[in-house]
Write a protein that holds these residues in place. Structure first.
Motif, PDB file in Angstrom:
ATOM      1  N   ALA A  18      22.245 -41.540  28.550  1.00  0.00           N
ATOM      2  CA  ALA A  18      23.665 -41.325  28.266  1.00  0.00           C
ATOM      3  C   ALA A  18      23.845 -40.607  26.930  1.00  0.00           C
ATOM      4  O   ALA A  18      24.671 -39.687  26.816  1.00  0.00           O
ATOM      5  N   LEU A  19      23.096 -40.997  25.924  1.00  0.00           N
ATOM      6  CA  LEU A  19      23.174 -40.356  24.615  1.00  0.00           C
ATOM      7  C   LEU A  19      22.765 -38.886  24.719  1.00  0.00           C
ATOM      8  O   LEU A  19      23.433 -38.000  24.183  1.00  0.00           O
ATOM      9  N   LEU A  20      21.704 -38.616  25.437  1.00  0.00           N
ATOM     10  CA  LEU A  20      21.215 -37.246  25.572  1.00  0.00           C
ATOM     11  C   LEU A  20      22.174 -36.363  26.368  1.00  0.00           C
ATOM     12  O   LEU A  20      22.304 -35.172  26.085  1.00  0.00           O
ATOM     13  N   LEU A  21      22.852 -36.944  27.359  1.00  0.00           N
ATOM     14  CA  LEU A  21      23.789 -36.159  28.159  1.00  0.00           C
ATOM     15  C   LEU A  21      24.960 -35.655  27.332  1.00  0.00           C
ATOM     16  O   LEU A  21      25.616 -34.689  27.712  1.00  0.00           O
ATOM     17  N   ASP A  22      25.192 -36.257  26.173  1.00  0.00           N
ATOM     18  CA  ASP A  22      26.211 -35.755  25.263  1.00  0.00           C
ATOM     19  C   ASP A  22      25.713 -34.510  24.519  1.00  0.00           C
ATOM     20  O   ASP A  22      26.521 -33.763  23.966  1.00  0.00           O
ATOM     21  N   CYS A  23      24.414 -34.289  24.538  1.00  0.00           N
ATOM     22  CA  CYS A  23      23.818 -33.117  23.891  1.00  0.00           C
ATOM     23  C   CYS A  23      23.613 -31.968  24.877  1.00  0.00           C
ATOM     24  O   CYS A  23      23.736 -30.805  24.516  1.00  0.00           O
ATOM     25  N   CYS A  24      23.280 -32.313  26.109  1.00  0.00           N
ATOM     26  CA  CYS A  24      23.024 -31.331  27.164  1.00  0.00           C
ATOM     27  C   CYS A  24      23.333 -32.003  28.490  1.00  0.00           C
ATOM     28  O   CYS A  24      22.812 -33.089  28.766  1.00  0.00           O
ATOM     29  N   SER A  25      24.166 -31.394  29.308  1.00  0.00           N
ATOM     30  CA  SER A  25      24.665 -32.048  30.521  1.00  0.00           C
ATOM     31  C   SER A  25      23.720 -31.989  31.715  1.00  0.00           C
ATOM     32  O   SER A  25      24.100 -32.389  32.814  1.00  0.00           O
ATOM     33  N   SER A  26      22.504 -31.536  31.525  1.00  0.00           N
ATOM     34  CA  SER A  26      21.522 -31.554  32.615  1.00  0.00           C
ATOM     35  C   SER A  26      20.854 -32.920  32.684  1.00  0.00           C
ATOM     36  O   SER A  26      20.175 -33.345  31.744  1.00  0.00           O
ATOM     37  N   ARG A  27      21.030 -33.599  33.802  1.00  0.00           N
ATOM     38  CA  ARG A  27      20.381 -34.900  33.992  1.00  0.00           C
ATOM     39  C   ARG A  27      18.857 -34.737  34.011  1.00  0.00           C
ATOM     40  O   ARG A  27      18.135 -35.595  33.514  1.00  0.00           O
ATOM     41  N   THR A  28      18.371 -33.652  34.579  1.00  0.00           N
ATOM     42  CA  THR A  28      16.930 -33.405  34.605  1.00  0.00           C
ATOM     43  C   THR A  28      16.388 -33.309  33.184  1.00  0.00           C
ATOM     44  O   THR A  28      15.343 -33.886  32.862  1.00  0.00           O
ATOM     45  N   TRP A  29      17.110 -32.586  32.329  1.00  0.00           N
ATOM     46  CA  TRP A  29      16.697 -32.465  30.928  1.00  0.00           C
ATOM     47  C   TRP A  29      16.670 -33.842  30.264  1.00  0.00           C
ATOM     48  O   TRP A  29      15.679 -34.207  29.624  1.00  0.00           O
ATOM     49  N   ALA A  30      17.739 -34.603  30.420  1.00  0.00           N
ATOM     50  CA  ALA A  30      17.816 -35.923  29.784  1.00  0.00           C
ATOM     51  C   ALA A  30      16.694 -36.830  30.262  1.00  0.00           C
ATOM     52  O   ALA A  30      16.039 -37.501  29.456  1.00  0.00           O
ATOM     53  N   HIS A  31      16.449 -36.842  31.557  1.00  0.00           N
ATOM     54  CA  HIS A  31      15.373 -37.685  32.093  1.00  0.00           C
ATOM     55  C   HIS A  31      14.004 -37.238  31.588  1.00  0.00           C
ATOM     56  O   HIS A  31      13.151 -38.079  31.275  1.00  0.00           O
ATOM     57  N   SER A  32      13.787 -35.930  31.490  1.00  0.00           N
ATOM     58  CA  SER A  32      12.475 -35.461  31.023  1.00  0.00           C
ATOM     59  C   SER A  32      12.247 -35.807  29.556  1.00  0.00           C
ATOM     60  O   SER A  32      11.128 -36.158  29.164  1.00  0.00           O
ATOM     61  N   VAL A  33      13.292 -35.730  28.745  1.00  0.00           N
ATOM     62  CA  VAL A  33      13.148 -36.090  27.332  1.00  0.00           C
ATOM     63  C   VAL A  33      12.886 -37.589  27.202  1.00  0.00           C
ATOM     64  O   VAL A  33      11.975 -38.007  26.477  1.00  0.00           O
ATOM     65  N   VAL A  34      13.640 -38.392  27.906  1.00  0.00           N
ATOM     66  CA  VAL A  34      13.448 -39.848  27.839  1.00  0.00           C
ATOM     67  C   VAL A  34      12.052 -40.228  28.332  1.00  0.00           C
ATOM     68  O   VAL A  34      11.392 -41.095  27.751  1.00  0.00           O
ATOM     69  N   ALA A  35      11.572 -39.560  29.369  1.00  0.00           N
ATOM     70  CA  ALA A  35      10.239 -39.871  29.917  1.00  0.00           C
ATOM     71  C   ALA A  35       9.120 -39.554  28.937  1.00  0.00           C
ATOM     72  O   ALA A  35       8.022 -40.111  29.043  1.00  0.00           O
ATOM     73  N   ALA A  36       9.389 -38.686  27.972  1.00  0.00           N
ATOM     74  CA  ALA A  36       8.356 -38.298  26.993  1.00  0.00           C
ATOM     75  C   ALA A  36       8.247 -39.283  25.828  1.00  0.00           C
ATOM     76  O   ALA A  36       7.386 -39.120  24.964  1.00  0.00           O
ATOM     77  N   ARG A  37       9.126 -40.287  25.776  1.00  0.00           N
ATOM     78  CA  ARG A  37       9.070 -41.270  24.682  1.00  0.00           C
ATOM     79  C   ARG A  37       7.774 -42.065  24.756  1.00  0.00           C
ATOM     80  O   ARG A  37       7.203 -42.210  25.825  1.00  0.00           O
ATOM     81  N   PRO A  38       7.299 -42.616  23.666  1.00  0.00           N
ATOM     82  CA  PRO A  38       7.887 -42.589  22.326  1.00  0.00           C
ATOM     83  C   PRO A  38       7.512 -41.305  21.581  1.00  0.00           C
ATOM     84  O   PRO A  38       6.454 -40.729  21.789  1.00  0.00           O
ATOM     85  N   PHE A  39       8.400 -40.881  20.712  1.00  0.00           N
ATOM     86  CA  PHE A  39       8.180 -39.669  19.933  1.00  0.00           C
ATOM     87  C   PHE A  39       7.555 -39.973  18.583  1.00  0.00           C
ATOM     88  O   PHE A  39       6.754 -39.195  18.095  1.00  0.00           O
ATOM     89  N   GLY A  40       7.986 -41.037  17.967  1.00  0.00           N
ATOM     90  CA  GLY A  40       7.427 -41.401  16.671  1.00  0.00           C
ATOM     91  C   GLY A  40       8.012 -40.647  15.501  1.00  0.00           C
ATOM     92  O   GLY A  40       8.025 -41.148  14.386  1.00  0.00           O
ATOM     93  N   SER A  41       8.492 -39.426  15.744  1.00  0.00           N
ATOM     94  CA  SER A  41       9.118 -38.661  14.659  1.00  0.00           C
ATOM     95  C   SER A  41      10.243 -37.811  15.228  1.00  0.00           C
ATOM     96  O   SER A  41      10.240 -37.443  16.404  1.00  0.00           O
ATOM     97  N   ARG A  42      11.161 -37.508  14.363  1.00  0.00           N
ATOM     98  CA  ARG A  42      12.300 -36.670  14.739  1.00  0.00           C
ATOM     99  C   ARG A  42      11.825 -35.277  15.138  1.00  0.00           C
ATOM    100  O   ARG A  42      12.332 -34.680  16.084  1.00  0.00           O
ATOM    101  N   THR A  43      10.836 -34.754  14.427  1.00  0.00           N
ATOM    102  CA  THR A  43      10.316 -33.422  14.716  1.00  0.00           C
ATOM    103  C   THR A  43       9.781 -33.337  16.134  1.00  0.00           C
ATOM    104  O   THR A  43      10.068 -32.377  16.852  1.00  0.00           O
ATOM    105  N   VAL A  44       9.012 -34.328  16.542  1.00  0.00           N
ATOM    106  CA  VAL A  44       8.446 -34.321  17.899  1.00  0.00           C
ATOM    107  C   VAL A  44       9.571 -34.425  18.931  1.00  0.00           C
ATOM    108  O   VAL A  44       9.562 -33.719  19.952  1.00  0.00           O
TER     109      VAL A  44
END
Length: 168
Positions: A18-44
């Motif tokens: 939900a937080l990511l969808l406020d940045c980009c409205s593609s559900r595929t994008w949001a799911h792919s970013v969430v699936a890549a967690r944990p990031f450990g850093s803001r840069t990653v």
């Protein structure tokens, strides 16, 4: 809302999406970013999010573009209103030319003219639009994808802050 990368990494999946969808409205994008967690850093996190935005295609790219209003049109989305604030005070001639350019752009390329509006004036946005109308479809697709990644990154940067004492 601002949160640390650690907090984002620990969020329940549905809240993070939900937080990511406020940045980009593609559900595929949001799911792919969430699936890549944990990031450990803001840069990653930011690098992963930008790459995921640049790799959207087809319906997923259309979903991402659907979340962006035309330059110069009023939006219900707070981020879009903030990003286009300089356009709100533009004179009628600039607004008319932006509206005409938006229509021409959409006829030529089949999607909304997407550009990072944050920090730019209405005349700058019009100048960029007029230049991009001369692009061939492949060059324009590359510029549009880069703009999508840049806008998404800026929105995500406003939300995810670095933990005190850590580095970006």
């Amino acid at each position: 809302m601002q949160l640390t990368t650690a907090r984002f990494d620990a969020m329940p999946e549905d809240e993070a999406i939900a937080l990511l969808l406020d940045c980009c409205s593609s559900r595929t994008w949001a799911h792919s970013v969430v699936a890549a967690r944990p990031f450990g850093s803001r840069t990653v996190l930011l690098t992963t999010a930008a790459a995921a935005a640049e790799n959207l295609d087809g319906d997923d790219l259309a979903d991402a573009l659907a979340g962006h209003p035309r330059i110069g049109e009023r939006s219900e989305h707070a981020a879009s209103r903030r990003e286009q604030s300089a356009v709100a005070t533009a004179d009628a001639d600039i607004l008319d030319r932006l509206a005409a350019g938006n229509r021409e752009y959409e006829e030529r390329f089949g999607h909304v003219y997407l550009v990072r509006a944050a920090g730019r004036t209405a005349p700058e946005l019009l100048e960029i639009l007029e230049r991009r109308l001369g692009n061939d479809p492949e060059s324009e697709k590359a510029e549009m994808r880069a703009a999508l990644a840049e806008i998404t990154r800026l929105r995500l940067e406003r939300i995810v802050i670095e933990t005190a004492g850590s580095r970006a």
